[in-house]
Design a protein around this motif. Sequence first.
Motif, PDB file in Angstrom:
ATOM      1  N   ASN A 399      17.566  24.605  10.915  1.00 22.23           N
ATOM      2  CA  ASN A 399      17.897  25.236   9.632  1.00 22.23           C
ATOM      3  C   ASN A 399      16.973  26.386   9.262  1.00 22.23           C
ATOM      4  OD1 ASN A 399      19.925  23.302   9.255  1.00 22.23           O
ATOM      5  ND2 ASN A 399      18.499  21.862   8.321  1.00 22.23           N
ATOM      6  N   LEU A 400      15.932  26.632  10.068  1.00 21.77           N
ATOM      7  CA  LEU A 400      14.931  27.626   9.669  1.00 21.77           C
ATOM      8  C   LEU A 400      15.347  29.061   9.949  1.00 21.77           C
ATOM      9  CD1 LEU A 400      11.513  26.016  10.716  1.00 21.77           C
ATOM     10  CD2 LEU A 400      12.540  26.139   8.449  1.00 21.77           C
ATOM     11  N   PHE A 401      16.017  29.292  11.070  1.00 24.24           N
ATOM     12  CA  PHE A 401      16.237  30.670  11.511  1.00 24.24           C
ATOM     13  C   PHE A 401      17.714  30.983  11.733  1.00 24.24           C
ATOM     14  CE2 PHE A 401      12.022  29.327  13.259  1.00 24.24           C
ATOM     15  CZ  PHE A 401      11.234  30.087  12.401  1.00 24.24           C
ATOM     16  N   ASP A 402      18.567  30.477  10.842  1.00 26.88           N
ATOM     17  CA  ASP A 402      20.006  30.756  10.905  1.00 26.88           C
ATOM     18  C   ASP A 402      20.621  30.397  12.253  1.00 26.88           C
ATOM     19  OD1 ASP A 402      20.783  31.565   8.375  1.00 26.88           O
ATOM     20  OD2 ASP A 402      20.159  33.635   8.672  1.00 26.88           O
ATOM     21  N   GLY A 403      20.092  29.334  12.864  1.00 24.19           N
ATOM     22  CA  GLY A 403      20.666  28.872  14.121  1.00 24.19           C
ATOM     23  C   GLY A 403      20.232  29.642  15.344  1.00 24.19           C
ATOM     24  N   ASN A 404      19.417  30.686  15.183  1.00 20.26           N
ATOM     25  CA  ASN A 404      18.954  31.454  16.341  1.00 20.26           C
ATOM     26  C   ASN A 404      17.950  30.670  17.175  1.00 20.26           C
ATOM     27  OD1 ASN A 404      20.228  34.188  15.957  1.00 20.26           O
ATOM     28  ND2 ASN A 404      19.216  33.979  13.978  1.00 20.26           N
ATOM     29  N   ILE A 405      17.211  29.785  16.518  1.00 20.67           N
ATOM     30  CA  ILE A 405      16.293  28.884  17.212  1.00 20.67           C
ATOM     31  C   ILE A 405      16.742  27.466  16.888  1.00 20.67           C
ATOM     32  CG2 ILE A 405      13.904  28.187  17.544  1.00 20.67           C
ATOM     33  CD1 ILE A 405      14.351  31.082  18.244  1.00 20.67           C
ATOM     34  N   THR A 406      16.935  26.643  17.902  1.00 20.10           N
ATOM     35  CA  THR A 406      17.394  25.273  17.683  1.00 20.10           C
ATOM     36  C   THR A 406      16.448  24.292  18.372  1.00 20.10           C
ATOM     37  OG1 THR A 406      18.785  25.216  19.674  1.00 20.10           O
ATOM     38  CG2 THR A 406      19.792  26.088  17.664  1.00 20.10           C
ATOM     39  N   VAL A 407      16.624  23.031  18.031  1.00 21.02           N
ATOM     40  CA  VAL A 407      15.806  21.988  18.651  1.00 21.02           C
ATOM     41  C   VAL A 407      15.989  21.997  20.163  1.00 21.02           C
ATOM     42  CG1 VAL A 407      15.478  19.497  18.847  1.00 21.02           C
ATOM     43  CG2 VAL A 407      15.783  20.539  16.599  1.00 21.02           C
ATOM     44  N   ASP A 408      17.199  22.285  20.622  1.00 24.60           N
ATOM     45  CA  ASP A 408      17.498  22.246  22.053  1.00 24.60           C
ATOM     46  C   ASP A 408      16.767  23.329  22.838  1.00 24.60           C
ATOM     47  OD1 ASP A 408      19.136  20.064  21.760  1.00 24.60           O
ATOM     48  OD2 ASP A 408      20.952  21.257  21.465  1.00 24.60           O
ATOM     49  N   ASN A 409      16.615  24.525  22.242  1.00 23.58           N
ATOM     50  CA  ASN A 409      15.944  25.589  22.995  1.00 23.58           C
ATOM     51  C   ASN A 409      14.492  25.792  22.564  1.00 23.58           C
ATOM     52  OD1 ASN A 409      15.986  27.166  20.621  1.00 23.58           O
ATOM     53  ND2 ASN A 409      17.879  28.204  21.197  1.00 23.58           N
ATOM     54  N   PHE A 410      14.006  24.911  21.687  1.00 26.02           N
ATOM     55  CA  PHE A 410      12.617  25.004  21.229  1.00 26.02           C
ATOM     56  C   PHE A 410      11.818  23.881  21.882  1.00 26.02           C
ATOM     57  CE2 PHE A 410       9.088  24.623  18.169  1.00 26.02           C
ATOM     58  CZ  PHE A 410       8.720  25.951  18.060  1.00 26.02           C
ATOM     59  N   LYS A 411      11.556  24.028  23.149  1.00 23.39           N
ATOM     60  CA  LYS A 411      10.856  22.986  23.892  1.00 23.39           C
ATOM     61  C   LYS A 411       9.760  23.607  24.753  1.00 23.39           C
ATOM     62  CE  LYS A 411      14.846  19.862  24.142  1.00 23.39           C
ATOM     63  NZ  LYS A 411      15.828  19.188  25.038  1.00 23.39           N
ATOM     64  N   ASN A 412       8.669  22.843  24.924  1.00 22.31           N
ATOM     65  CA  ASN A 412       7.606  23.303  25.806  1.00 22.31           C
ATOM     66  C   ASN A 412       8.088  23.290  27.251  1.00 22.31           C
ATOM     67  OD1 ASN A 412       5.797  23.577  23.667  1.00 22.31           O
ATOM     68  ND2 ASN A 412       5.065  21.477  23.860  1.00 22.31           N
ATOM     69  N   GLU A 413       7.715  24.343  27.983  1.00 22.63           N
ATOM     70  CA  GLU A 413       8.108  24.458  29.381  1.00 22.63           C
ATOM     71  C   GLU A 413       6.863  24.443  30.253  1.00 22.63           C
ATOM     72  OE1 GLU A 413      10.805  27.798  30.012  1.00 22.63           O
ATOM     73  OE2 GLU A 413      11.162  27.847  27.855  1.00 22.63           O
ATOM     74  N   VAL A 414       6.963  23.795  31.396  1.00 25.58           N
ATOM     75  CA  VAL A 414       5.840  23.724  32.330  1.00 25.58           C
ATOM     76  C   VAL A 414       5.476  25.135  32.787  1.00 25.58           C
ATOM     77  CG1 VAL A 414       5.065  22.868  34.569  1.00 25.58           C
ATOM     78  CG2 VAL A 414       6.511  21.427  33.107  1.00 25.58           C
ATOM     79  N   GLY A 415       4.172  25.434  32.722  1.00 26.99           N
ATOM     80  CA  GLY A 415       3.705  26.730  33.192  1.00 26.99           C
ATOM     81  C   GLY A 415       3.905  27.869  32.211  1.00 26.99           C
ATOM     82  N   ARG A 416       4.295  27.549  30.977  1.00 27.91           N
ATOM     83  CA  ARG A 416       4.511  28.591  29.970  1.00 27.91           C
ATOM     84  C   ARG A 416       3.696  28.260  28.723  1.00 27.91           C
ATOM     85  NH1 ARG A 416       6.610  33.072  31.587  1.00 27.91           N
ATOM     86  NH2 ARG A 416       7.592  33.439  29.551  1.00 27.91           N
ATOM     87  N   PRO A 417       3.319  29.269  27.920  1.00 30.81           N
ATOM     88  CA  PRO A 417       2.636  28.982  26.648  1.00 30.81           C
ATOM     89  C   PRO A 417       3.460  28.026  25.797  1.00 30.81           C
ATOM     90  CG  PRO A 417       2.556  31.325  27.136  1.00 30.81           C
ATOM     91  CD  PRO A 417       3.485  30.720  28.149  1.00 30.81           C
ATOM     92  N   ARG A 418       2.798  27.106  25.130  1.00 27.20           N
ATOM     93  CA  ARG A 418       3.494  26.064  24.382  1.00 27.20           C
ATOM     94  C   ARG A 418       4.095  26.591  23.086  1.00 27.20           C
ATOM     95  NH1 ARG A 418      -0.578  24.821  27.275  1.00 27.20           N
ATOM     96  NH2 ARG A 418      -0.794  22.877  28.436  1.00 27.20           N
ATOM     97  N   LYS A 419       5.296  26.126  22.813  1.00 27.67           N
ATOM     98  CA  LYS A 419       5.984  26.504  21.576  1.00 27.67           C
ATOM     99  C   LYS A 419       5.709  25.507  20.453  1.00 27.67           C
ATOM    100  CE  LYS A 419       9.912  28.519  24.098  1.00 27.67           C
ATOM    101  NZ  LYS A 419      11.374  28.419  24.333  1.00 27.67           N
ATOM    102  N   ASP A 420       5.447  24.272  20.824  1.00 31.93           N
ATOM    103  CA  ASP A 420       5.313  23.192  19.843  1.00 31.93           C
ATOM    104  C   ASP A 420       4.025  22.426  20.122  1.00 31.93           C
ATOM    105  OD1 ASP A 420       5.906  21.554  17.740  1.00 31.93           O
ATOM    106  OD2 ASP A 420       7.473  20.420  18.763  1.00 31.93           O
TER     107      ASP A 420
END
Length: 706
Positions: A399-420
């Motif tokens: 609900n924060l960014f008009d659906g542009n960022i969602t729980v599904d695509n807001f995840k930490n990825e191995v080898g990448r800077p952490r989002k959460d």
Amino acid sequence: MRLLNKINDIFKRNIFEDGETLEVVRGASRGNLLPISNLIDTLSALKISGTLYIGYPVLSSADNNEVIDALLISKSVGLLAFNFPNTSQSLDELCDVQDRIIYTFEANLKKHEELRNGRSLIITPQIVTYVEDINNFNPQNKAYIFADSNSLGKTLKKIKNELSDDQLKRINSAIQKVSSLKPKNTRKNAITDGSKGFILKQIEKEIANLDKWQKQASIEVPDGPQRIRGLAGSGKTVVLALKAAYLHTNYPEWKIAVTFYTRSLKQQFQELIEKFTYAHSESKPDWDKIEILHAWGSLSEKGIYSEASQKAGIKPLNFQTAKEISPNDPFRFVCEQLNNEIKDKNIEMYDAILVDEAQDFPDTFFKILYKMAKGDKKIVWAYDELQNLSGSTMPSINNLFDGNITVDNFKNEVGRPRKDIVLPICYRNTPWAITVAHALGFGIYRNGGLVQFFEQFDLWKDVGYDVDKPMDFGVDVSLVRSKGSYPEYFDKYITKTDAVQVNTFETVSEQYTKLAQSIKENIEKDELTPQDIMIILPDAYTAQKEYVRLSKILSEYNIPAHLAGVSTNRDTFHIDDSVTVTSIYRAKGNEAAMVYLVNSEYCYIGFNLPSLRNTLFTAITRSRAWVRIFGVGFKMKLLEEEINKVIDNDFKLIFTIPSKEVLRNLRKINRDLSEDDNFVKEASKLIQNGATEDDLHQVIRELFEN
């Protein structure tokens, strides 16, 4: 389930104990990612433990700022910088780069007194140019070190420079820039062994190091938004200030905004960002490029809302006008109105936006931030939901960014800077104070049952609790602060019986007199200074009136005091040689060694109970060492009973996890416990009929139990 618990136990041991594995902190790297990935794989294969920083630190030199491609800090290896060469650079040029980096590195380290031994450093930094194939490089001078993935192991053995635990702490403190946070107050008056002032002096001598989560949060820069969740006292504000200074030094051309809810945080952010920027670059911040903005703003002062409005060509509403239109939540109103008006407008202004106290903002504020952010939308928001004083909940990412960022695509990825990132260690509060704060905030031992609860059970572990059994609906559990969730010095210097104390008084005058006597003792006997002490008034509407009454009694005991934001300018909180008196809203984001919460009974029950309970939580967690909870009358007696249950249970939270149905309706039930409910009506009748406090006490119990 057993396997999952075992994995969780192993994970918990690893994350709370440094030095077992290679920890990688991914800063703002501008180079080729292939050598970085290769270096990480090679160091991991060699079983090198420690911290590997990528694109960090930024070091100042006479000509410009030097960004280190990678830096390894390891007990077994020492301090080792890596340079990733440009393929067009000659051997001589690469040797010159090594010289420049080492000179700059040594010059920066020698600024720190704790890293010097006479005229020399306690540790000699080394540099390796990390190449694809060592056979292509053969410098005549063996002082210049080159290595590839195959030769790195032998190279590390040759340059091995082991660090002691003390050396490791000192170097980390300097590299992480937190050594600049050392207090100016040397506490010369604290000379009595065991006094509170003496204890603070010992605690303040402890060498500050960022923990692994704080390092990630302050340095890692993902593409797009980043969320930082943490307890009160976990370092969220310091982390945001560190990140702002790091980004500003690394990308001086960027326009960066730092925003917050509590006005008194502006002074704190200015001081922190200035210290950290100077630590990076030996220069003050360019305040035209990095702006510290209150969320709202005014005609005389920039704010996020006012800047967005003006960029869109819309006249912003002031607080008074918005209050007249929407008295319950004027900021939500102006954000909703502006958000509707800018849907088709380009108001991009900032390359990065950092948000503190995010729990206090409506979702429409984040939608405005999303429109204001350039490029990949670098919005970093930090929050602790229990410090939300409005009683609302933090909106979902969906609900924060008009659906542009969602729980599904807001995840930490191995080898990448952490989002959460979750910050689980509480450095400000003793484990006993934070436990009492959680007990009152959630209503763990309240006669009427829970007030609110974590939607995700795992968050209890994330915020530093050990749980005696797997958490599930309807299960009886016992929670206690993990040993790894707070620094060792609390156990070393402070006792649980002194950390938290509660007192109930018959009258307000008796309460304020005891308060003045206690503060006088704190200053004269305990060797605290007036600025070590904070008095919190929980009811913001009556704070000024109560201050007038309180200040008269304080003056009778010759105690200097000020009401933050009223007898000072609105951005000033602490004043030298003066006790800070504050409403709960101005207290947020600030701290003091000794905190007195007075008139605490105000938060026992009433309209918007979650907000009142969050007030208790926020007030208690302002304390860096000791907290005193004072109040008056029968409601305070009930509150004291809750606190005593925490103490009697040896500071454990023992409760039954609510069922799905109860959890689903928890907020609704407690919203119904307002001043229009049976409790108030029945109590009013009893008072009119001459009931005693014991009568009222019994009626309250019966109403809650029914």
